[in-house]
Design a protein around this motif. Structure first.
Motif, PDB file in Angstrom:
ATOM      1  N   GLU A  24      67.201  42.201  86.880  1.00 37.93           N
ATOM      2  CA  GLU A  24      67.459  40.768  86.760  1.00 37.93           C
ATOM      3  C   GLU A  24      66.286  39.963  87.319  1.00 37.93           C
ATOM      4  OE1 GLU A  24      70.751  37.521  88.332  1.00 37.93           O
ATOM      5  OE2 GLU A  24      71.337  39.634  88.083  1.00 37.93           O
ATOM      6  N   ASN A  28      63.916  37.374  85.161  1.00 43.85           N
ATOM      7  CA  ASN A  28      63.747  35.978  85.573  1.00 43.85           C
ATOM      8  C   ASN A  28      62.281  35.601  85.680  1.00 43.85           C
ATOM      9  OD1 ASN A  28      66.238  34.558  85.822  1.00 43.85           O
ATOM     10  ND2 ASN A  28      66.801  35.877  87.548  1.00 43.85           N
ATOM     11  N   GLN A  29      61.461  36.554  86.102  1.00 46.16           N
ATOM     12  CA  GLN A  29      60.020  36.307  86.166  1.00 46.16           C
ATOM     13  C   GLN A  29      59.407  36.185  84.767  1.00 46.16           C
ATOM     14  OE1 GLN A  29      58.727  39.641  88.501  1.00 46.16           O
ATOM     15  NE2 GLN A  29      59.291  38.712  90.465  1.00 46.16           N
ATOM     16  N   ARG A  31      61.018  35.220  82.057  1.00 42.78           N
ATOM     17  CA  ARG A  31      61.593  34.044  81.409  1.00 42.78           C
ATOM     18  C   ARG A  31      61.608  34.175  79.876  1.00 42.78           C
ATOM     19  NH1 ARG A  31      62.313  29.460  83.821  1.00 42.78           N
ATOM     20  NH2 ARG A  31      61.470  28.187  82.105  1.00 42.78           N
ATOM     21  N   ASP A  33      62.728  33.913  75.999  1.00 47.69           N
ATOM     22  CA  ASP A  33      63.548  33.002  75.191  1.00 47.69           C
ATOM     23  C   ASP A  33      64.825  33.715  74.728  1.00 47.69           C
ATOM     24  OD1 ASP A  33      61.887  30.724  75.269  1.00 47.69           O
ATOM     25  OD2 ASP A  33      60.593  31.584  73.737  1.00 47.69           O
ATOM     26  N   SER A  50      72.092  35.648  81.578  1.00 48.18           N
ATOM     27  CA  SER A  50      71.651  34.280  81.905  1.00 48.18           C
ATOM     28  C   SER A  50      70.139  34.161  82.007  1.00 48.18           C
ATOM     29  CB  SER A  50      72.301  33.824  83.215  1.00 48.18           C
ATOM     30  OG  SER A  50      71.829  34.605  84.299  1.00 48.18           O
ATOM     31  N   CYS A  51      69.431  35.296  82.023  1.00 46.76           N
ATOM     32  CA  CYS A  51      67.961  35.250  82.094  1.00 46.76           C
ATOM     33  C   CYS A  51      67.338  34.775  80.788  1.00 46.76           C
ATOM     34  CB  CYS A  51      67.404  36.630  82.449  1.00 46.76           C
ATOM     35  SG  CYS A  51      67.836  37.205  84.106  1.00 46.76           S
ATOM     36  N   ALA A  52      68.073  34.874  79.698  1.00 47.85           N
ATOM     37  CA  ALA A  52      67.559  34.402  78.411  1.00 47.85           C
ATOM     38  C   ALA A  52      67.652  32.883  78.362  1.00 47.85           C
ATOM     39  CB  ALA A  52      68.357  35.015  77.268  1.00 47.85           C
ATOM     40  N   ARG A  53      66.522  32.251  78.092  1.00 46.70           N
ATOM     41  CA  ARG A  53      66.518  30.788  78.099  1.00 46.70           C
ATOM     42  C   ARG A  53      67.263  30.207  76.904  1.00 46.70           C
ATOM     43  NH1 ARG A  53      60.522  28.675  78.970  1.00 46.70           N
ATOM     44  NH2 ARG A  53      60.123  30.137  77.252  1.00 46.70           N
ATOM     45  N   ARG A  54      67.275  30.937  75.778  1.00 44.39           N
ATOM     46  CA  ARG A  54      67.910  30.386  74.584  1.00 44.39           C
ATOM     47  C   ARG A  54      69.144  31.181  74.142  1.00 44.39           C
ATOM     48  NH1 ARG A  54      63.222  28.929  70.342  1.00 44.39           N
ATOM     49  NH2 ARG A  54      65.056  28.090  69.253  1.00 44.39           N
TER      50      ARG A  54
END
Length: 307
Positions: A24, A28-29, A31, A33, A50-54
């Protein structure tokens, strides 16, 4: 997939479990999409998703919401489905329950085995990705909520689930054989004290046997199984454990040398042992049963071989 990612300079992580320490934090590092899951065997938790921005998306081997969960191709064949497919969907905390992006159906033919259907599903998955990736990147991909109901989720299958019950109707036995055919562990049963793996069968269309006690019989050089509902299966491929077939063959040879067992016993040993010698010589495992020789043995017996 790893080689393709390397060509494009994309980092590759191969955790056996997405909950593994540090995954995880690494995501997060990075980041990303999008996060994609393709036939990953463990449930991915909310922290990683939740680490996926999109979006975090999974490709599932069925037409969701049908056959959520494990082994969807095998379960679909087992239940006699005429079609299945591939579904790209958003991942949520509950397995295979997120909104659908796209799906592609493929047919399941009457004699398709699991590998045949899996190959079709892989092609369907490629079609779905080809359509969906540009739309996801542009933010225009569909999100269709699933209508989740009872009875749509299926669990893991174990080798023991491949045991044949000869009291079943022909279609059910045929579907089990197809659903777990090699490279899966196979449908198996005891035939006169031997463990046989029935690898391939075919329903004989339009034929019904009046005698409903399950039995094996031959016509010409072909072997058949008459089932409890009167339906008839043609036996196309089967194996027996090498140790068992070698033992039967040895007993038949010993009996023949002693001048006894020229009928049923010698016939069975010759038929089953023909494919066993090579298997036994090659070591443990299963040896093919010589069905042509088996047909000769069945004809020579002159009486039904009940199962």
């Amino acid at each position: 997939a790893g080689a393709t990612a390397a060509e494009y300079g994309i980092p590759v992580l191969r955790p056996a479990d997405a909950a593994q320490a540090g995954i995880e934090r690494t995501l997060n590092q990075l980041r990303p999409d999008f996060i994609f899951s393709f036939y990953y065997r463990t449930l991915i938790g909310p922290g990683v998703l939740s680490c996926a921005r999109r979006a975090a998306l999974n490709m599932h081997g069925s037409l969701l919401p049908k056959y959520r969960g494990r082994a969807p191709v095998n379960w679909a064949i087992l239940h006699g489905e005429r079609e299945t497919g591939a579904t790209l969907h958003h991942m949520v905390a509950k397995a295979d329950a997120g909104d659908i992006v796209d799906q592609q159906a493929v047919p399941i033919l009457r004699d398709d085995a699991a590998k045949d259907v899996m190959d079709k599903v892989r092609t369907a998955a490629e079609m779905v990705l080809t359509r969906s990736l540009p739309l996801l990147a542009a933010g225009r991909a569909a999100r269709i909520p699933q209508q989740i109901s009872e009875g749509q989720y299926f669990g893991r299958r174990a080798p023991e689930d491949g045991r044949i019950d000869w009291s079943w109707p022909a279609a059910r036995i045929h579907n089990l054989v197809r659903a777990v055919a090699p490279p899966y562990p196979g449908a198996f049963a005891n035939v006169r004290g031997q463990r046989w793996v029935i690898e391939r069968t075919r329903i004989v269309p339009g034929r019904t046997e009046e005698h409903r006690r399950p039995r094996m019989f031959a016509e010409g050089d072909k072997c058949y199984i008459a089932c409890s509902d009167g339906g008839v299966l043609r036996l196309l491929a089967a194996t027996a454990t090498a140790e068992e077939t070698a033992t039967v063959a040895a007993e038949a040879i010993a009996s023949a040398k002693a001048g006894t067992g020229a009928g049923t016993g010698a016939g069975n040993g010759a038929g089953n042992g023909a494919g066993a010698g090579a298997g036994a010589g090659a070591g443990a495992g299963h040896a093919p049963i010589d069905l042509h020789r088996l047909a000769q043995d069945l004809a020579a017996e002159g009486e039904p071989r009940y199962l």
